[in-house]
Design a protein around this motif. Sequence first.
Motif, PDB file in Angstrom:
ATOM      1  N   MET A   1       0.837  -1.145   0.065  1.00 17.92           N
ATOM      2  CA  MET A   1      -0.096  -0.015   0.100  1.00 17.92           C
ATOM      3  C   MET A   1       0.890   1.201   0.208  1.00 17.92           C
ATOM      4  N   ARG A   2       0.474   2.365  -0.811  1.00 18.33           N
ATOM      5  CA  ARG A   2       1.350   3.408  -0.874  1.00 18.33           C
ATOM      6  C   ARG A   2       0.977   4.519   0.467  1.00 18.33           C
ATOM      7  N   LEU A   3       2.114   5.000   0.835  1.00 21.40           N
ATOM      8  CA  LEU A   3       1.980   5.898   1.984  1.00 21.40           C
ATOM      9  C   LEU A   3       0.914   6.839   2.132  1.00 21.40           C
ATOM     10  N   ILE A   4       0.820   7.459   1.058  1.00 16.23           N
ATOM     11  CA  ILE A   4      -0.392   8.622   0.993  1.00 16.23           C
ATOM     12  C   ILE A   4      -1.802   7.977   1.602  1.00 16.23           C
ATOM     13  N   LYS A   5      -2.073   6.574   0.809  1.00 16.47           N
ATOM     14  CA  LYS A   5      -3.424   6.097   1.061  1.00 16.47           C
ATOM     15  C   LYS A   5      -3.292   5.620   2.370  1.00 16.47           C
ATOM     16  N   PHE A   6      -2.374   4.960   3.164  1.00 15.63           N
ATOM     17  CA  PHE A   6      -2.298   4.449   4.408  1.00 15.63           C
ATOM     18  C   PHE A   6      -2.628   5.750   5.424  1.00 15.63           C
ATOM     19  N   LEU A   7      -2.055   6.771   5.113  1.00 16.67           N
ATOM     20  CA  LEU A   7      -2.219   8.083   5.926  1.00 16.67           C
ATOM     21  C   LEU A   7      -3.734   8.520   6.009  1.00 16.67           C
ATOM     22  N   THR A   8      -4.409   8.503   4.807  1.00 15.82           N
ATOM     23  CA  THR A   8      -5.591   8.855   4.850  1.00 15.82           C
ATOM     24  C   THR A   8      -6.586   7.971   5.581  1.00 15.82           C
ATOM     25  N   LEU A   9      -6.289   6.556   5.478  1.00 20.69           N
ATOM     26  CA  LEU A   9      -7.128   5.360   6.124  1.00 20.69           C
ATOM     27  C   LEU A   9      -6.729   5.453   7.654  1.00 20.69           C
ATOM     28  N   SER A  10      -5.782   6.178   7.936  1.00 25.97           N
ATOM     29  CA  SER A  10      -5.421   6.029   9.456  1.00 25.97           C
ATOM     30  C   SER A  10      -5.771   7.445  10.260  1.00 25.97           C
ATOM     31  N   VAL A  11      -5.764   8.534   9.404  1.00 26.60           N
ATOM     32  CA  VAL A  11      -5.928   9.961  10.234  1.00 26.60           C
ATOM     33  C   VAL A  11      -6.998  10.397   9.303  1.00 26.60           C
ATOM     34  N   ALA A  12      -7.841  11.176   9.920  1.00 26.77           N
ATOM     35  CA  ALA A  12      -9.060  11.953   9.150  1.00 26.77           C
ATOM     36  C   ALA A  12      -8.579  13.135   8.378  1.00 26.77           C
ATOM     37  N   MET A  13      -8.146  12.875   6.988  1.00 25.12           N
ATOM     38  CA  MET A  13      -7.519  14.002   6.282  1.00 25.12           C
ATOM     39  C   MET A  13      -7.775  13.452   4.816  1.00 25.12           C
ATOM     40  N   SER A  14      -7.751  14.456   4.011  1.00 26.28           N
ATOM     41  CA  SER A  14      -7.866  14.222   2.326  1.00 26.28           C
ATOM     42  C   SER A  14      -6.437  13.850   1.895  1.00 26.28           C
ATOM     43  N   ARG A  15      -6.428  13.407   0.627  1.00 19.93           N
ATOM     44  CA  ARG A  15      -5.365  13.014  -0.060  1.00 19.93           C
ATOM     45  C   ARG A  15      -4.576  14.219  -0.197  1.00 19.93           C
ATOM     46  N   ASN A  16      -5.065  15.266  -0.340  1.00 17.53           N
ATOM     47  CA  ASN A  16      -3.872  16.595  -0.583  1.00 17.53           C
ATOM     48  C   ASN A  16      -3.534  16.732   0.888  1.00 17.53           C
ATOM     49  N   GLN A  17      -4.149  16.891   1.797  1.00 20.25           N
ATOM     50  CA  GLN A  17      -3.467  17.104   3.139  1.00 20.25           C
ATOM     51  C   GLN A  17      -2.474  16.050   3.482  1.00 20.25           C
ATOM     52  N   ALA A  18      -2.680  14.740   3.257  1.00 22.78           N
ATOM     53  CA  ALA A  18      -1.768  13.854   3.517  1.00 22.78           C
ATOM     54  C   ALA A  18      -0.538  13.950   2.620  1.00 22.78           C
ATOM     55  N   LYS A  19      -0.535  14.307   1.399  1.00 19.06           N
ATOM     56  CA  LYS A  19       0.486  14.664   0.589  1.00 19.06           C
ATOM     57  C   LYS A  19       1.402  15.740   1.001  1.00 19.06           C
ATOM     58  N   PHE A  20       0.614  16.796   1.465  1.00 14.25           N
ATOM     59  CA  PHE A  20       1.285  17.973   2.125  1.00 14.25           C
ATOM     60  C   PHE A  20       2.122  17.496   3.589  1.00 14.25           C
ATOM     61  N   PHE A  21       1.474  16.599   4.343  1.00 16.85           N
ATOM     62  CA  PHE A  21       2.350  16.612   5.341  1.00 16.85           C
ATOM     63  C   PHE A  21       3.269  15.450   5.294  1.00 16.85           C
ATOM     64  N   ILE A  22       3.260  14.667   4.296  1.00 17.23           N
ATOM     65  CA  ILE A  22       4.411  13.589   3.880  1.00 17.23           C
ATOM     66  C   ILE A  22       5.677  14.548   3.354  1.00 17.23           C
ATOM     67  N   LYS A  23       5.202  15.363   2.455  1.00 11.87           N
ATOM     68  CA  LYS A  23       6.354  16.141   2.013  1.00 11.87           C
ATOM     69  C   LYS A  23       7.170  17.328   2.792  1.00 11.87           C
ATOM     70  N   SER A  45       5.580  -2.658   7.964  1.00 13.66           N
ATOM     71  CA  SER A  45       5.985  -1.281   8.261  1.00 13.66           C
ATOM     72  C   SER A  45       5.274  -0.614   9.625  1.00 13.66           C
ATOM     73  N   GLN A  46       6.116  -0.079  10.206  1.00 17.99           N
ATOM     74  CA  GLN A  46       5.622   0.841  11.492  1.00 17.99           C
ATOM     75  C   GLN A  46       5.678   2.392  10.961  1.00 17.99           C
ATOM     76  N   VAL A  47       4.492   2.840  10.984  1.00 15.14           N
ATOM     77  CA  VAL A  47       4.322   4.353  10.481  1.00 15.14           C
ATOM     78  C   VAL A  47       4.052   5.176  11.572  1.00 15.14           C
ATOM     79  N   LEU A  48       4.698   6.342  11.784  1.00 11.31           N
ATOM     80  CA  LEU A  48       4.301   7.299  12.669  1.00 11.31           C
ATOM     81  C   LEU A  48       3.963   8.590  12.108  1.00 11.31           C
ATOM     82  N   PHE A  49       2.951   9.308  12.699  1.00 14.97           N
ATOM     83  CA  PHE A  49       2.556  10.391  12.012  1.00 14.97           C
ATOM     84  C   PHE A  49       2.727  11.698  13.237  1.00 14.97           C
ATOM     85  N   ASP A  50       3.808  12.553  13.050  1.00 14.73           N
ATOM     86  CA  ASP A  50       4.114  13.646  14.215  1.00 14.73           C
ATOM     87  C   ASP A  50       4.611  12.973  15.453  1.00 14.73           C
ATOM     88  N   GLY A  51       5.456  11.651  15.177  1.00 15.28           N
ATOM     89  CA  GLY A  51       6.150  10.905  16.144  1.00 15.28           C
ATOM     90  C   GLY A  51       5.151  10.133  16.864  1.00 15.28           C
TER      91      GLY A  51
END
Length: 225
Positions: A1-23, A45-51
Amino acid sequence: MRLIKFLTLSVAMSRNQAKFFIKRGRVSVNGKAKTDPDFELLDSSQVLFDGKPISIIEHQYIVLHKPPSYECASTNKQNKSILELIKNLSEKRSYHFANILAPELTGLVLLSDDIRWVSRTRLRLQKKTWIYQIRLINNANEVILEQLKSALSENEITPTIEIDDEDKRSILLHLSQTQGTEIVTILASLNLKIATLQLKQIGRLNLGELKEGDYLELMENEVKI
């Protein structure tokens, strides 16, 4: 699974927001910051968002048979919320309604804590046929049908109307979503002796054997409209 999709499925945010935070380097995989939204994750994989560790949220998708006098709302001072009928709702999540029935109506209601799914479903429902069942105190007849057709036509509504072959006190109306919102007012103007007004089916989705107050929890791909 791509990181951007994982982030949108894990945290309430849009794809544009996920892309912004990843970059911006706010997402790390196995201890290393990743700035590529298309980075492919492994199952381990172990994924962290803002630690903080994140994981995919298991959303709830619920089909409920609303009883009368209940409100399609989270809280209401006058009527009980239909959320009170569902036993295992999470207090940490917000629930949203894909369709709303007035307190006096019964029938099919779709809800979920997945706001993106609810938004998409609302648009899909607008294109589907809604089947309402009017249950009268007495048997329906041609006079009643003509009165109903006349009242509906005055409101520029031209549904399919039929008497239920198995229950002569029931009339089925095939309408669009926008037309259905006017049915209660129209029926009241006819002074028909109505026992219940129920939303029986939307598109392919129907109540089946669900009794008033009961509900089913489904997987997202099991909600066939």
